[in-house]
Design an enzyme around this catalytic site. Structure first.
Site, PDB file in Angstrom:
ATOM      1  N   GLU A   1       0.881  -1.475   0.087  1.00 35.71           N
ATOM      2  CA  GLU A   1      -0.109  -0.040  -0.049  1.00 35.71           C
ATOM      3  C   GLU A   1       0.947   1.234  -0.169  1.00 35.71           C
ATOM      4  O   GLU A   1       1.589   1.259   0.837  1.00 35.71           O
ATOM      5  CB  GLU A   1      -1.078   0.005   1.212  1.00 35.71           C
ATOM      6  CG  GLU A   1      -1.983   0.888   1.411  1.00 35.71           C
ATOM      7  CD  GLU A   1      -2.885   1.128   2.342  1.00 35.71           C
ATOM      8  OE1 GLU A   1      -3.200   0.030   2.624  1.00 35.71           O
ATOM      9  OE2 GLU A   1      -3.418   2.143   2.779  1.00 35.71           O
TER      10      GLU A   1
ATOM     11  N   LYS B   1      -7.724  -0.527  11.684  1.00 32.92           N
ATOM     12  CA  LYS B   1      -7.139  -0.969  10.127  1.00 32.92           C
ATOM     13  C   LYS B   1      -5.738   0.071  10.104  1.00 32.92           C
ATOM     14  O   LYS B   1      -4.776  -0.421   9.601  1.00 32.92           O
ATOM     15  CB  LYS B   1      -8.101  -0.806   9.289  1.00 32.92           C
ATOM     16  CG  LYS B   1      -7.412  -1.531   7.934  1.00 32.92           C
ATOM     17  CD  LYS B   1      -6.739  -0.598   7.023  1.00 32.92           C
ATOM     18  CE  LYS B   1      -6.270  -1.372   5.621  1.00 32.92           C
ATOM     19  NZ  LYS B   1      -5.597  -0.383   4.712  1.00 32.92           N
TER      20      LYS B   1
ATOM     21  N   ASP C   1       3.415 -14.091  11.682  1.00 32.90           N
ATOM     22  CA  ASP C   1       2.094 -14.547  11.321  1.00 32.90           C
ATOM     23  C   ASP C   1       1.446 -13.456  11.407  1.00 32.90           C
ATOM     24  O   ASP C   1       0.773 -13.021  12.594  1.00 32.90           O
ATOM     25  CB  ASP C   1       1.705 -15.626  12.293  1.00 32.90           C
ATOM     26  CG  ASP C   1       0.363 -16.251  11.868  1.00 32.90           C
ATOM     27  OD1 ASP C   1      -0.461 -15.672  11.083  1.00 32.90           O
ATOM     28  OD2 ASP C   1      -0.178 -17.327  12.374  1.00 32.90           O
TER      29      ASP C   1
ATOM     30  N   HIS D   1      -2.276  10.522  -1.702  1.00 33.41           N
ATOM     31  CA  HIS D   1      -2.169   9.419  -2.426  1.00 33.41           C
ATOM     32  C   HIS D   1      -2.114   9.914  -4.073  1.00 33.41           C
ATOM     33  O   HIS D   1      -1.717   9.118  -4.917  1.00 33.41           O
ATOM     34  CB  HIS D   1      -3.573   8.724  -2.357  1.00 33.41           C
ATOM     35  CG  HIS D   1      -3.790   8.165  -0.926  1.00 33.41           C
ATOM     36  ND1 HIS D   1      -4.834   7.268  -0.687  1.00 33.41           N
ATOM     37  CD2 HIS D   1      -2.727   7.740  -0.266  1.00 33.41           C
ATOM     38  CE1 HIS D   1      -4.462   6.508   0.212  1.00 33.41           C
ATOM     39  NE2 HIS D   1      -3.314   6.820   0.876  1.00 33.41           N
TER      40      HIS D   1
HETATM   41  C1  MEV Z   1      -5.849   3.358   4.960  1.00 32.02           C
HETATM   42  O1  MEV Z   1      -5.139   2.026   4.730  1.00 32.02           O
HETATM   43  C2  MEV Z   1      -5.799   3.765   6.338  1.00 32.02           C
HETATM   44  C3  MEV Z   1      -6.934   4.744   6.610  1.00 32.02           C
HETATM   45  O2  MEV Z   1      -8.288   4.412   6.120  1.00 32.02           O
HETATM   46  C4  MEV Z   1      -6.860   4.704   8.216  1.00 32.02           C
HETATM   47  C5  MEV Z   1      -7.939   5.600   8.908  1.00 32.02           C
HETATM   48  O3  MEV Z   1      -8.849   6.050   8.173  1.00 32.02           O
HETATM   49  O4  MEV Z   1      -7.644   6.015  10.002  1.00 32.02           O
HETATM   50  C6  MEV Z   1      -6.519   6.127   6.321  1.00 32.02           C
END
Ligand code: MEV
Length: 422
Positions: free
Chosen positions: A81, A259, A275, A373
């Site tokens: 990513e 995430k 892992d 991005h």
């Molecule tokens: C993208 O990989 C991770 C984000 O979505 C985390 C977040 O929203 O805090 C940018």
């Protein structure tokens, strides 16, 4: 003292970057080659899993600026990513102004579960299992004298009765200090070895005997203060706190918040061939431990108006055993990290997770993440159009300014620049 603050690292050609990392970590020429070429020989890969037909290379980026407990680290992060490595480096730079990250961890104690069905008196069975603690731990520890010699081994026992759709069951937990391993193998072996004793005591039948990926006794914690000036002022601090409270109160936001933390944690886990699924599963289950799914991190304002971030999560990661020890690239990544123990690795992962969390919240609460991005996207498009070296950034910047990020436009710009130069 070695410093991980390397201004302009991201602008260096990859070969130059490798030189910097080589010097920082004292890599040999062979280790540099392994890193550069993703050196997992096909032969070795064929012995790692079944039915092997190929490899799946993932880029490893180095996050700079990390200072953890007063020591500087360069962090190898394996991820597909874009922006994750840059985000971690930027946040680590901001944290540096207030001393960097401080981390701690608990002993590497994992849980192995033994499920008992058909016990005639589950409550009594539960009590009697606990009374047989010494015998059970002794039997478990006979399985791995080396681990015991290193100060690890089975150290505790828990037993519960749970009500299920198929009647009551006794669940026994073996608590095992796995030292520097991830531990799943030794845990499963120990659980299987004690099951005859448990069947004898409970009068039931043992069914599943397996590690639990919810490693609540193997926690890593990280904290850092981010100066309000570094973040962009008081307004940004307030906006980040609003972003955080959104995650606290809404599961749809919270999962994305977590995430973002795992973007960092998992990238280090993958770089060290740990892992990743075990760590991810454990983290999300831990986030839901209180009955509601919550952010793994906590954010608050200090008396000075700066932002304090704290993260706590279970990290079942090892530095010995399994792929961590045999994967050539993972070995090099570990050398770059310079971590001496599984606990230190887990603490580094927590610091990186906190950094990625901060960077994501800051971007989201200010300009949004698409701009960053887009920059990366534009660079990729410029390269696809044939730009090299400094031209990549020049073409990308022009496309962003024009809001036309397309290969055909990149080709035209490239042509114009070349004509202008020629
Ligand atoms: C993208 O990989 C991770 C984000 O979505 C985390 C977040 O929203 O805090 C940018």
């Amino acid at each position: 003292m070695r410093t991980s603050e390397i201004p302009g690292f991201y602008k260096l050609p990859a070969e130059e970057r490798l030189k910097v990392v080589k010097e920082f970590a004292g890599l040999t020429d062979e280790e540099v080659r392994i890193l550069r070429e993703g050196g997992l020989p096909f032969e070795q890969a064929s012995r790692m899993i079944e039915n092997v037909v190929g490899l799946m290379p993932v880029p490893i980026g180095i996050a700079t600026n990390f200072r953890i407990n007063g020591r500087d680290y360069l962090i190898p992060m394996a991820t597909e990513e874009p922006s994750v490595v840059a985000a971690a480096s930027n946040a680590a730079k901001m944290a540096r102004a207030r001393g960097g990250f401080s981390t701690e961890s608990t002993h590497p104690v994992m849980i192995g579960q033994i499920q008992v069905v058909g016990s005639p008196d589950p409550e009594r069975a539960r009590r009697e299992v606990l009374l047989a603690k010494e015998e059970i731990l002794r039997k478990a520890n006979e399985q791995d004298p080396v681990l015991v010699g290193l100060g690890g081994g089975a150290v505790g026992l828990e037993a519960r009765v749970i009500q299920t759709g198929r009647g009551p069951m006794v669940v026994v937990h073996l608590l095992i200090d796995v030292r520097d391993a991830m531990g799943a193998n030794v845990i499963n072996t120990m659980c299987e070895s004690v099951s005859p004793i448990i069947e004898r005591i409970t009068g039931g039948k043992t069914l599943l005997r397996i590690v639990s990926n919810l490693a609540i006794y193997r926690l890593a914690r990280a904290r850092a203060v981010f100066a309000k000036e570094a973040l962009g002022g008081e307004e940004v601090v307030e906006a980040i706190l609003d972003a955080y409270e959104f995650a606290v109160s809404d599961i749809f936001r919270c999962v994305t918040h977590n995430k973002g933390i795992m973007n960092g944690v998992t990238a280090v886990a993958l770089a060290t061939a740990n892992d990743t699924r075990a760590i991810e599963a454990g983290a999300h289950a831990y986030a839901a431990m209180g009955g509601t799914y919550r952010p793994l991190s906590r954010w608050s304002k200090t008396e000075d108006g700066d932002l304090l971030g704290e993260l706590e999560l279970p990290v079942a990661a090892g530095v010995v055993g399994g792929a961590t020890a045999v994967h050539p690239v993972a070995r090099v990544c570990r050398k770059i990290l310079g971590v001496g123990s599984a606990r230190e690795l887990a603490e580094v992962m927590a610091a990186v997770g906190l950094a990625n969390n901060l960077a994501a919240m800051r971007a989201l609460a200010t300009e949004g993440i698409q701009r960053g991005h887009m920059k990366l996207h534009a660079r990729n498009i410029a390269m696809m159009a044939g730009a090299e070296g400094d031209l990549v950034d020049l073409v990308a910047e022009r496309m962003i300014a024009e809001r036309k990020i397309r290969v055909d436009r990149a080709r035209e710009i490239l042509e114009e620049i070349r004509r202008g130069q020629g």
